[in-house]
Structure formats: C-alpha cells, structure tokens
Design an enzyme around this catalytic site. Structure first.
Site, short mmCIF file in Angstrom:
data_model
loop_
_atom_site.label_atom_id
_atom_site.label_comp_id
_atom_site.label_asym_id
_atom_site.label_seq_id
_atom_site.Cartn_x
_atom_site.Cartn_y
_atom_site.Cartn_z
N PHE A 14 5.65 -5.46 -2.33
CA PHE A 14 4.49 -6.33 -2.51
C PHE A 14 4.57 -6.97 -3.89
CE2 PHE A 14 1.91 -3.80 -5.50
CZ PHE A 14 2.54 -2.57 -5.43
N ARG A 48 6.23 3.52 -10.15
CA ARG A 48 5.19 4.28 -9.43
C ARG A 48 5.75 5.64 -8.97
NH1 ARG A 48 3.84 0.41 -6.87
NH2 ARG A 48 2.15 -0.08 -8.30
N GLY A 95 -7.55 -0.85 -3.80
CA GLY A 95 -7.76 -1.73 -2.64
C GLY A 95 -6.46 -2.43 -2.28
N ASP A 155 -3.04 1.88 -12.18
CA ASP A 155 -3.08 0.55 -12.77
C ASP A 155 -1.67 0.22 -13.20
OD1 ASP A 155 -5.12 -1.56 -13.21
OD2 ASP A 155 -4.18 -1.60 -15.19
N GLN A 209 -3.06 -2.57 -0.56
CA GLN A 209 -2.39 -1.88 0.55
C GLN A 209 -0.94 -1.52 0.23
OE1 GLN A 209 -3.98 -0.45 3.07
NE2 GLN A 209 -5.72 -1.28 1.96
N TYR A 260 5.23 -8.73 -7.16
CA TYR A 260 6.35 -9.48 -7.74
C TYR A 260 7.71 -8.97 -7.26
CZ TYR A 260 2.73 -11.17 -10.95
OH TYR A 260 1.59 -11.74 -11.49
P1 ITT Z 1 -6.28 -2.10 -7.37
O1 ITT Z 1 -6.84 -2.46 -8.72
O2 ITT Z 1 -7.30 -2.09 -6.29
O3 ITT Z 1 -5.46 -0.84 -7.41
P2 ITT Z 1 -4.61 -4.42 -7.86
O4 ITT Z 1 -3.53 -5.11 -7.08
O5 ITT Z 1 -5.71 -5.29 -8.41
O6 ITT Z 1 -5.23 -3.26 -6.93
P3 ITT Z 1 -3.70 -3.81 -10.54
O7 ITT Z 1 -4.88 -4.38 -11.21
O8 ITT Z 1 -3.12 -2.51 -11.02
O9 ITT Z 1 -3.96 -3.57 -8.99
O10 ITT Z 1 -2.57 -4.92 -10.55
C1 ITT Z 1 -1.25 -4.58 -10.32
C2 ITT Z 1 -0.44 -5.83 -10.01
O11 ITT Z 1 0.85 -5.70 -10.61
C3 ITT Z 1 -0.20 -5.95 -8.50
O12 ITT Z 1 -1.22 -6.71 -7.87
C4 ITT Z 1 1.16 -6.62 -8.46
O13 ITT Z 1 1.00 -8.00 -8.62
C5 ITT Z 1 1.85 -6.06 -9.69
N1 ITT Z 1 2.62 -4.83 -9.34
C6 ITT Z 1 2.33 -3.54 -9.67
N2 ITT Z 1 3.22 -2.70 -9.13
C7 ITT Z 1 4.08 -3.46 -8.44
C8 ITT Z 1 5.20 -3.18 -7.64
O14 ITT Z 1 5.59 -1.93 -7.40
N3 ITT Z 1 5.86 -4.20 -7.09
C9 ITT Z 1 5.46 -5.47 -7.29
N4 ITT Z 1 4.39 -5.83 -8.01
C10 ITT Z 1 3.70 -4.83 -8.58
#
Ligand code: ITT
Length: 197
Positions: free
Chosen positions: A153, A182, A10, A70, A12, A155
């Site tokens: 997005f 990623r 969810g 995740d 974006q 951090y």
């Molecule tokens: P979904 O579970 O729906 O995929 P989410 O945002 O809750 O969305 P996560 O539980 O995997 O996803 O949490 C990942 C968090 O880690 C995300 O919300 C960011 O705060 C951080 N994060 C992950 N990848 C990142 C990136 O490429 N750049 C910055 N922050 C990142």
C-alpha cells in the site's frame, strides 16, 4: 498481558500486515472499527506522539489494550518530507496514488533519491497507561522514477528496497513483513510481550 488487543488504525494495509504477524503469537487482534472508534486528529510532530494519541484514543473507547502504528517515508533530498505527513502529503483528501504523484513531482529529475520508511508501534495497556511500550524501526531504500508492483500500500510501488532489485510492492506480504520497518518494529514489540508474559 491480555490476549485481546485493539488495532488502532483505519489503514487496511496496516491491518493486513500487523494482524498477519500478531495472529502467529496467540494475540487476538480486533480492528478498531469493531468498537466504532472514529479517526482522531494526529496533532503530533513526531511518529511517537501520533502513535500515542491513536493508541490512547482506541484504548479509551474500546476499554481494551491498544496497539497503534504511526509510520511514514523520509526522503533525504526533500529534507525528510513527507515524514509524519506521509498519509496527507498531497492534501487532506489524498489517496495513495495522489501521494505517489506528488512525491515523484517533488523529486523531479533529482538523482539523489535515498529514503527510508519509519514505523513506530505503541502498546498501551489502557488509556491512562503512563508507561507505553514504544518500538521503532526503519527500512532503507530509494525512490524510483516509475511505479512497479501491485502489492502492499502507500508508497510501496516507488520504494526500491536496498539490496533487492525490486520495489516493496513487488514483495509478497510475508516477504515484506520479514524485513520491513513494520515487521522489525513488531518483532521488538512481541519480544517485550514475551518478556512481560
Ligand atoms: P492510521 O493513522 O489510521 O493508522 P494512516 O494511513 O493515516 O492510518 P499514518 O498517519 O501512520 O497512517 O501514515 C502512514 C503513511 O505512510 C501511510 O498512509 C503510507 O502513505 C505511508 N506508509 C507507511 N508505511 C508504509 C508501508 O509499509 N508501505 C508504503 N507506505 C507506507
């Protein structure tokens, strides 16, 4: 593999990064919102467990193969926090800005600020797939003391990329995808697909 895959997220920011890369490989990526997939509780204590929970849930509701991501930030001076709790570090209703503020406050004047992003990608052919494909990668950097940049997005504005004199929020989507946690995990996943095709 089927060319249609539902993206079990969810977030974006993830949708933008993952679909930009997957679309280059003739994989039709459908957002889980197309199937009204509701959020599922992420009850795991590892990225792997949570990614499997999300992929299984989206595959079950959509009837299509699913990819889940995740991911999170591991900060050494905080014993690995926020880790799997990165999205909700500042509480259940946290947004990106609140999480950033919470992390900067937790680190305070700390000078040892090394950190890394982790990304686990899981591909499940169907909800009962007993052999999900699991790919993971990390991206090294350190936490800045102030925010810089507006791209990306989460951090990104406080993650200074190792070897570069900027944060990941100062990179274009293409530049970030080429080197990020990623982007690296997705390259592994695509090689699996190409081997399986
Ligand atoms: P979904 O579970 O729906 O995929 P989410 O945002 O809750 O969305 P996560 O539980 O995997 O996803 O949490 C990942 C968090 O880690 C995300 O919300 C960011 O705060 C951080 N994060 C992950 N990848 C990142 C990136 O490429 N750049 C910055 N922050 C990142």
């Amino acid at each position: 593999m089927s060319n249609k895959v539902v993206l079990a997220t969810g977030n974006q920011g993830k949708v933008k990064e993952l679909s930009a890369m997957l679309n280059q490989y003739d994989i039709e990526v459908l957002p889980q919102s197309d199937f009204n997939v509701p959020e599922v509780a992420e009850t795991g204590t590892t990225f792997v467990e949570n990614a499997i929970i999300k992929a299984r849930h989206a595959a079950k509701i959509s009837g299509l193969p699913a990819i889940a991501d995740d991911s999170g930030l591991e900060v050494d001076a905080l014993n690995g926090a926020p880790g799997v709790y990165s999205a909700r570090y500042a509480g259940a209703n946290a947004d990106d800005q609140k999480n950033i503020d919470h992390l900067l406050a937790a680190l305070g004047e700390q000078t040892e600020r090394s950190a890394r992003f982790w990304c686990v990608l899981v591909y499940m052919r169907h909800a009962d797939d007993p052999t999900p494909i699991i790919c993971q990668a990390s991206w090294e950097g350190e936490i800045t003391t102030t925010q810089q940049g507006r791209e990306g997005f989460g951090y990104d504005p406080i993650f200074k990329v190792q070897g570069l004199n900027c944060t990941s929020a100062e990179l274009t989507k293409e530049e970030k995808n080429a080197i990020s946690h990623r982007g690296q995990a997705l390259k592994q996943l695509v090689s699996h697909f190409q081997g399986l095709a």
